[in-house]
Scaffold this active site. Structure first.
Site, PDB file in Angstrom:
ATOM      1  N   HIS A 170      -9.927   2.611  -0.744  1.00 12.49           N
ATOM      2  CA  HIS A 170      -8.301   2.385  -0.678  1.00 12.49           C
ATOM      3  C   HIS A 170      -8.000   1.482  -1.702  1.00 12.49           C
ATOM      4  O   HIS A 170      -8.457   0.434  -1.912  1.00 12.49           O
ATOM      5  CB  HIS A 170      -8.047   1.290   0.652  1.00 12.49           C
ATOM      6  N   HIS A 201      -2.859   8.537   5.474  1.00  9.97           N
ATOM      7  CA  HIS A 201      -3.141   7.441   5.047  1.00  9.97           C
ATOM      8  C   HIS A 201      -4.639   7.037   5.408  1.00  9.97           C
ATOM      9  O   HIS A 201      -5.407   6.668   4.495  1.00  9.97           O
ATOM     10  CB  HIS A 201      -2.258   6.213   5.728  1.00  9.97           C
ATOM     11  N   PHE A 220       0.924  -3.290   4.533  1.00 11.99           N
ATOM     12  CA  PHE A 220       1.118  -4.535   5.007  1.00 11.99           C
ATOM     13  C   PHE A 220       2.454  -4.827   4.765  1.00 11.99           C
ATOM     14  O   PHE A 220       3.309  -4.466   3.687  1.00 11.99           O
ATOM     15  CB  PHE A 220       0.026  -5.621   4.206  1.00 11.99           C
ATOM     16  N   GLU A 230      -1.348   6.154  13.248  1.00 12.55           N
ATOM     17  CA  GLU A 230      -0.942   7.261  12.438  1.00 12.55           C
ATOM     18  C   GLU A 230      -1.112   8.510  13.147  1.00 12.55           C
ATOM     19  O   GLU A 230      -0.142   9.320  13.315  1.00 12.55           O
ATOM     20  CB  GLU A 230      -1.831   7.353  11.429  1.00 12.55           C
ATOM     21  N   LYS A 289      -9.422   8.644   1.373  1.00 12.86           N
ATOM     22  CA  LYS A 289      -9.811   7.283   1.441  1.00 12.86           C
ATOM     23  C   LYS A 289     -11.230   7.398   1.634  1.00 12.86           C
ATOM     24  O   LYS A 289     -12.231   6.411   1.395  1.00 12.86           O
ATOM     25  CB  LYS A 289      -9.148   6.199   2.054  1.00 12.86           C
ATOM     26  N   CYS A 343       0.711  -1.392  -0.052  1.00 11.47           N
ATOM     27  CA  CYS A 343      -0.061   0.052   0.108  1.00 11.47           C
ATOM     28  C   CYS A 343       0.861   1.270   0.137  1.00 11.47           C
ATOM     29  O   CYS A 343       0.217   2.517   0.075  1.00 11.47           O
ATOM     30  CB  CYS A 343      -1.111   0.060   1.308  1.00 11.47           C
TER      31      CYS A 343
END
Length: 425
Positions: free
Chosen positions: A351, A314, A410, A325, A346, A174
């Site tokens: 996403h 993010h 990830f 975050e 997002k 990502c």
């Protein structure tokens, strides 16, 4: 006495976007500033058997976007997105490629899951709907090998712009969209290329992808209300919403862009990456690795926390990510973190895995250009542990000279990029 080499600063001079809610940069920016959501029930396949049956789909007609029948047959959906975005970016930049040495043109594309759509479609055909273990290759399309090699997407962009310089595909989950932009900027800085088409693409909306995220319960099951299912930093969020799309940008060296009178959206002033070496999907709550990436990006740019005017987060909409975050912003920026507007797009376009980092850089550059912060849609009840200014619901006019964009993926990947409003803006 040797001459001092002048710093080569990469600047974004063209933007192309394929995103949910509308193809093209204009439609993309209008959706963001209106605070509209493009999440809906999945229509690309029958998702009735899945826990999460919602996504942010692109209304994309490849023929209407100028792709030939041969290109449509040859390219996976993700590659089609990338080529269409690249062509828009080149037009936006005003470059005349015929006047440029093709050996000085590079390509840096990111993707998390490659040609997932084409691979799954071909598996279904070759296996007779999964009924045969032994596949019959005689039914395969000639492009099947290309679907298995993600770098073919970067090659397609290179063919579209005649690039004969460095061409690469970055696949870091990502954060791939941020990392591919960082690599493209480095090619400009080191003089390996004068022009770079940089960005990312993913078209992951297929049964196998939905099944994988269902298995780890990462995606939202709010099928009854898909428009409000993506809720970053909201107390009532229940997972992220899958999306798809692409963004490709033209990067040039600042002085060369100035000489040709190009319009610069933003300068890429700093970029850094870290990894937590911890867990494939888990995040440490203190946000240390993301904080270190932020500090390093600021150091490269010669900037401090006080210089950051907006953070494009993010903001995936999972409790683990949002709290991690928030902690990273506080850790890296100190008390200044409470004064900076932060938002997650997002909430509106989902996403799109590897593509989203480049799409968020496009949004950050447009925010600098228009001096408007996109909102975090669906943020009605803030999570008390996410106690920063997350710009709920409505876009905000805001004076900006520097924007920080971050990504988390990830595998423990953490990336940060600082954009500055350039002299050519």
């Amino acid at each position: 006495m040797s001459a001092v080499r002048q710093e080569r600063v990469p600047v974004i001079t063209g933007i192309g976007v394929v995103a949910p809610g509308g193809v093209g940069t204009k439609a993309f920016w209008e959706l963001l500033t209106a605070g509209r959501t493009a999440t809906r029930a999945i229509s690309l396949f029958d998702a009735g058997s899945f826990r999460s049956r919602i996504a942010a789909e692109c209304d994309f007609d490849p023929a209407a976007e100028g792709l030939s029948p041969q290109e449509i047959r040859r390219m996976d959906r993700a590659a089609q997105f990338a080529v269409v975005a690249a062509r828009e970016a080149l037009t936006d930049s005003g470059l005349e490629l015929a006047e440029i040495d093709p050996g000085l043109i590079g390509v840096s594309i990111g993707s998390a899951v490659g040609c997932t759509t084409g691979l799954e479609e071909e598996y279904v055909v070759l296996s007779d709907g999964g009924r045969r273990w032994l596949l019959d290759p005689s039914y395969a399309v000639p492009q099947l090998y290309g679907y298995m090699v993600p770098s073919t997407m970067a090659v397609e962009v290179a063919w579209a712009c005649g690039a004969e310089g460095p061409v690469s595909l970055t696949s870091t989950g990502c954060t791939a969209g941020l990392d591919s932009m960082g690599h493209g900027a480095q090619l400009i800085r080191e003089g390996s290329a004068e022009i770079v088409l940089a960005g990312a693409t993913d078209a992951p909306l297929s049964p196998i992808t939905v099944a994988c995220f269902d298995a780890i319960r990462a995606t939202s099951p709010n099928n009854a209300d898909p428009e409000s299912a993506s809720r970053p930093f909201d107390l009532n969020r229940d997972g992220f919403v899958l999306g798809e799309g692409a963004a490709v940008m033209v990067l040039e060296e600042r002085e060369a862009a100035r000489r040709r009178g190009a319009r610069g959206y933003a300068e890429i002033s700093g970029f850094a990456r870290r990894s937590n070496a911890f867990h494939m999907t888990g995040l440490k709550p203190d946000g240390r690795e993301m904080a270190e990436a932020i500090r390093d990006a600021l150091r490269q740019a010669g900037a401090s926390a006080g210089d950051v005017d907006y953070i494009n987060a993010h903001g995936s909409g999972t409790r683990q990510n949002d709290r991690h975050e928030t902690a990273a912003f506080k850790r890296s920026l100190g008390e200044r973190a409470r004064e900076i507007p932060v938002s997650s797009i997002k909430s509106m376009i989902g996403h799109s895995l590897g593509a989203i980092g480049s799409i968020e850089i496009a949004a950050s550059a447009l925010a600098l250009r228009h001096q408007v912060v996109p909102p975090t849609a669906n943020l009605h009840t803030p999570d008390p542990e996410c106690d920063l200014d997350y710009v709920p619901l409505t876009a905000r006019e805001h004076a900006m000279d520097a924007v920080l964009s971050v990504g988390s993926g990830f595998g423990g990947f953490q990336s940060a990029m600082l954009l500055r409003r350039g002299e050519t803006a």
